[in-house]
Design a protein around this motif. Sequence first.
Motif, mmCIF file in Angstrom:
data_model
loop_
_atom_site.group_PDB
_atom_site.id
_atom_site.type_symbol
_atom_site.label_atom_id
_atom_site.label_comp_id
_atom_site.label_asym_id
_atom_site.label_seq_id
_atom_site.Cartn_x
_atom_site.Cartn_y
_atom_site.Cartn_z
ATOM 1 N N ASP A 21 -6.555 24.581 -6.591
ATOM 2 C CA ASP A 21 -6.121 23.728 -5.466
ATOM 3 C C ASP A 21 -7.339 23.284 -4.659
ATOM 4 O OD1 ASP A 21 -4.562 22.372 -3.631
ATOM 5 O OD2 ASP A 21 -3.244 24.040 -3.208
ATOM 6 N N GLY A 22 -7.062 22.585 -3.552
ATOM 7 C CA GLY A 22 -8.116 22.184 -2.633
ATOM 8 C C GLY A 22 -9.037 21.127 -3.235
ATOM 9 N N LEU A 23 -8.436 20.167 -3.924
ATOM 10 C CA LEU A 23 -9.281 19.174 -4.606
ATOM 11 C C LEU A 23 -9.663 17.988 -3.728
ATOM 12 C CD1 LEU A 23 -8.085 20.889 -6.991
ATOM 13 C CD2 LEU A 23 -8.679 18.935 -8.364
ATOM 14 N N ASP A 24 -9.181 18.018 -2.484
ATOM 15 C CA ASP A 24 -9.562 16.997 -1.513
ATOM 16 C C ASP A 24 -9.156 15.605 -2.028
ATOM 17 O OD1 ASP A 24 -10.656 16.018 0.802
ATOM 18 O OD2 ASP A 24 -12.697 16.702 0.419
ATOM 19 N N GLY A 25 -9.830 14.582 -1.581
ATOM 20 C CA GLY A 25 -9.491 13.221 -2.029
ATOM 21 C C GLY A 25 -10.152 12.862 -3.342
ATOM 22 N N TYR A 26 -10.619 13.882 -4.099
ATOM 23 C CA TYR A 26 -11.345 13.639 -5.356
ATOM 24 C C TYR A 26 -10.685 14.322 -6.538
ATOM 25 C CZ TYR A 26 -14.819 13.151 -1.676
ATOM 26 O OH TYR A 26 -15.471 12.799 -0.529
ATOM 27 N N GLY A 27 -9.414 14.651 -6.398
ATOM 28 C CA GLY A 27 -8.784 15.539 -7.385
ATOM 29 C C GLY A 27 -8.593 14.938 -8.745
ATOM 30 N N LEU A 28 -8.438 13.626 -8.804
ATOM 31 C CA LEU A 28 -8.282 13.003 -10.111
ATOM 32 C C LEU A 28 -9.590 13.154 -10.875
ATOM 33 C CD1 LEU A 28 -6.436 11.287 -11.892
ATOM 34 C CD2 LEU A 28 -7.354 9.262 -10.768
ATOM 35 N N MET A 29 -10.697 12.851 -10.198
ATOM 36 C CA MET A 29 -11.986 12.908 -10.903
ATOM 37 C C MET A 29 -12.462 14.347 -11.131
ATOM 38 S SD MET A 29 -14.266 10.910 -8.075
ATOM 39 C CE MET A 29 -13.160 9.911 -7.087
ATOM 40 N N ARG A 30 -11.981 15.274 -10.339
ATOM 41 C CA ARG A 30 -12.382 16.662 -10.546
ATOM 42 C C ARG A 30 -11.466 17.389 -11.544
ATOM 43 N NH1 ARG A 30 -12.991 18.785 -4.286
ATOM 44 N NH2 ARG A 30 -15.219 19.201 -4.329
ATOM 45 N N ALA A 31 -10.333 16.754 -11.898
ATOM 46 C CA ALA A 31 -9.236 17.482 -12.562
ATOM 47 C C ALA A 31 -9.636 18.274 -13.808
ATOM 48 C CB ALA A 31 -8.101 16.524 -12.905
ATOM 49 N N GLY B 16 0.854 -1.188 0.000
ATOM 50 C CA GLY B 16 0.000 0.000 0.000
ATOM 51 C C GLY B 16 0.883 1.228 0.000
ATOM 52 N N TRP B 17 0.285 2.377 0.105
ATOM 53 C CA TRP B 17 1.077 3.613 0.072
ATOM 54 C C TRP B 17 0.270 4.776 0.650
ATOM 55 C CZ3 TRP B 17 -1.039 1.207 -4.213
ATOM 56 C CH2 TRP B 17 -2.015 1.929 -4.922
ATOM 57 N N SER B 18 0.952 5.903 0.802
ATOM 58 C CA SER B 18 0.270 7.098 1.297
ATOM 59 C C SER B 18 0.652 8.289 0.420
ATOM 60 C CB SER B 18 0.677 7.378 2.747
ATOM 61 O OG SER B 18 2.041 7.764 2.788
ATOM 62 N N GLY B 19 -0.086 9.367 0.568
ATOM 63 C CA GLY B 19 0.220 10.567 -0.213
ATOM 64 C C GLY B 19 -0.541 11.764 0.332
ATOM 65 N N PRO B 20 -0.201 12.949 -0.178
ATOM 66 C CA PRO B 20 -0.846 14.172 0.329
ATOM 67 C C PRO B 20 -2.099 14.565 -0.460
ATOM 68 C CG PRO B 20 0.989 14.748 -1.102
ATOM 69 C CD PRO B 20 0.869 13.240 -1.153
ATOM 70 N N CYS B 21 -3.043 15.172 0.243
ATOM 71 C CA CYS B 21 -4.206 15.803 -0.386
ATOM 72 C C CYS B 21 -4.307 17.194 0.221
ATOM 73 C CB CYS B 21 -5.488 15.042 -0.048
ATOM 74 S SG CYS B 21 -5.625 13.450 -0.868
ATOM 75 N N SER B 22 -5.031 18.090 -0.440
ATOM 76 C CA SER B 22 -5.238 19.401 0.172
ATOM 77 C C SER B 22 -6.711 19.768 0.088
ATOM 78 C CB SER B 22 -4.368 20.465 -0.503
ATOM 79 O OG SER B 22 -4.581 20.439 -1.890
ATOM 80 N N ILE B 23 -7.149 20.519 1.083
ATOM 81 C CA ILE B 23 -8.575 20.829 1.184
ATOM 82 C C ILE B 23 -8.765 22.263 1.681
ATOM 83 C CG2 ILE B 23 -8.716 19.852 3.543
ATOM 84 C CD1 ILE B 23 -11.536 18.842 2.796
ATOM 85 N N THR B 24 -9.858 22.878 1.247
ATOM 86 C CA THR B 24 -10.214 24.223 1.724
ATOM 87 C C THR B 24 -11.247 24.077 2.848
ATOM 88 O OG1 THR B 24 -11.997 24.328 0.112
ATOM 89 C CG2 THR B 24 -9.886 25.238 -0.580
ATOM 90 N N PRO B 25 -11.528 25.149 3.586
ATOM 91 C CA PRO B 25 -12.486 25.022 4.697
ATOM 92 C C PRO B 25 -13.877 24.577 4.241
ATOM 93 C CG PRO B 25 -11.233 27.050 4.908
ATOM 94 C CD PRO B 25 -10.863 26.454 3.581
#
Length: 356
Positions: A326-336, A298-307
């Motif tokens: 920025d601030g795409l949370d854990g959905y950034g690939l699908m929101r890209a 498995g692995w880990s990585g960073p995400c970023s989120i706005t309030p």
Amino acid sequence: MYDVVIIGGGAVGLSLAYLGAKRGYEVAVIESRHLCSGATGRSAGIVTVQLSIPEDVAMAKRTIEVFREVSDLTGVPFYRRTGFLTVLPERLLDESLEPLRANGTTYTVLKAYEIEGHVPFLRVYDHEVGILTLDDMTVDASKMGRAFGAVLSDFGVDVYEWNGSTSISLDGTRIRSVSVNGGTELRGRSYVLAAGPWNKVVLKEIGVRASFLTIYKCQVVRVKGDGVDAYVPLYTMGEHLYMRPDMEGTSVVGNGYAKVVEVPEDAMDGLEKEYVQHIAELLAERVFNPEDFRVNGGWSGPCSITPDGYPVIGRVPGFENAYIVDGLDGYGLMRAAGVAERSSGRRRASSAPTST
Ligand SMILES: Cc1cc2nc3c(=O)[nH]c(=O)nc-3n(C[C@H](O)[C@H](O)[C@H](O)COP(=O)(O)OP(=O)(O)OC[C@H]3O[C@@H](n4cnc5c(N)ncnc54)[C@H](O)[C@@H]3O)c2cc1C
């Protein structure tokens, strides 16, 4: 002089570059390592339209279109059309279908006993139903980097990889240039910070305090399941568990775990034992033969989120020619690609950065 210089070659920066070049802009992309080596390369690779607000559904649909287009143009099969299944209590069905209906998305509602045909190993309770959508995909990020690299080159976009940390020169309220390896200075009419969770670091370099961005650590576990290689990627709402088939009989499994960190690198220190244990316990509740599922890394990585949880898309305050996505949370690939399209000015930033 480029029209746009994009800092960051992840899903967002690459989608932006592709859509910008298609519209005839002169574009450059600067990536500190290789394309899709950041959060995108560490994601679980799920792109689904089954999201909880209509605008996100629309963005995910656009991402699916753009990813298909890029794959077709390059002949690089970086995604698989898998569909997606949400397993949820029947009482939440109407509410969950609302964002799909609002976007005219086709779906099928499955009774508990019908879910077995799509995910044979999953324990489904009588009070549950399934929502099945068909166009959703899983993405191989390293192939995706190659595909975008190829299509951008065909569209005349200059892509600079392996640049380490970017050096930005300022001229009052403007970014004057960004230097790439070897000291070449790239100049643009505008600059877009698309460095994902690293934007906060870049903003700091240009004197902007990004307190509106929180970086957190996300993890996924790889499990090996005998005979478990063909099923529809899924999400169980009760446990917030998601799961997708991956290569050689393995699956990628995760949930909504998030631990706040200071800098993105702190999110890249690998799996935590407690997390692996937690996922194993969730799986034990949800699958018929838990002994068939063995943890295999498995692995880990960073995400970023706005309030407010919405992406931030807008001008960096204090700068006439710098923008941020920025601030795409854990959905950034699908929101890209959805956020990339909205970055062309049709949508105002939902959370404004503050300058020091
Ligand atoms: C474990 C995990 C699982 C996830 N699963 C999913 C999922 O299944 N589906 C989904 O939609 N989302 C998922 N996500 C979230 C998703 O990965 C991110 O939201 C998305 O990849 C963000 O894309 P980005 O382009 O904004 O950032 P990134 O992909 O991080 O791209 C930014 C790029 O900028 C580069 N960079 C940094 N600093 C500089 C600099 N100074 N100069 C130039 N370049 C720089 C980085 O190297 C990086 O390549 C997951 C995230 C994690 C960590």
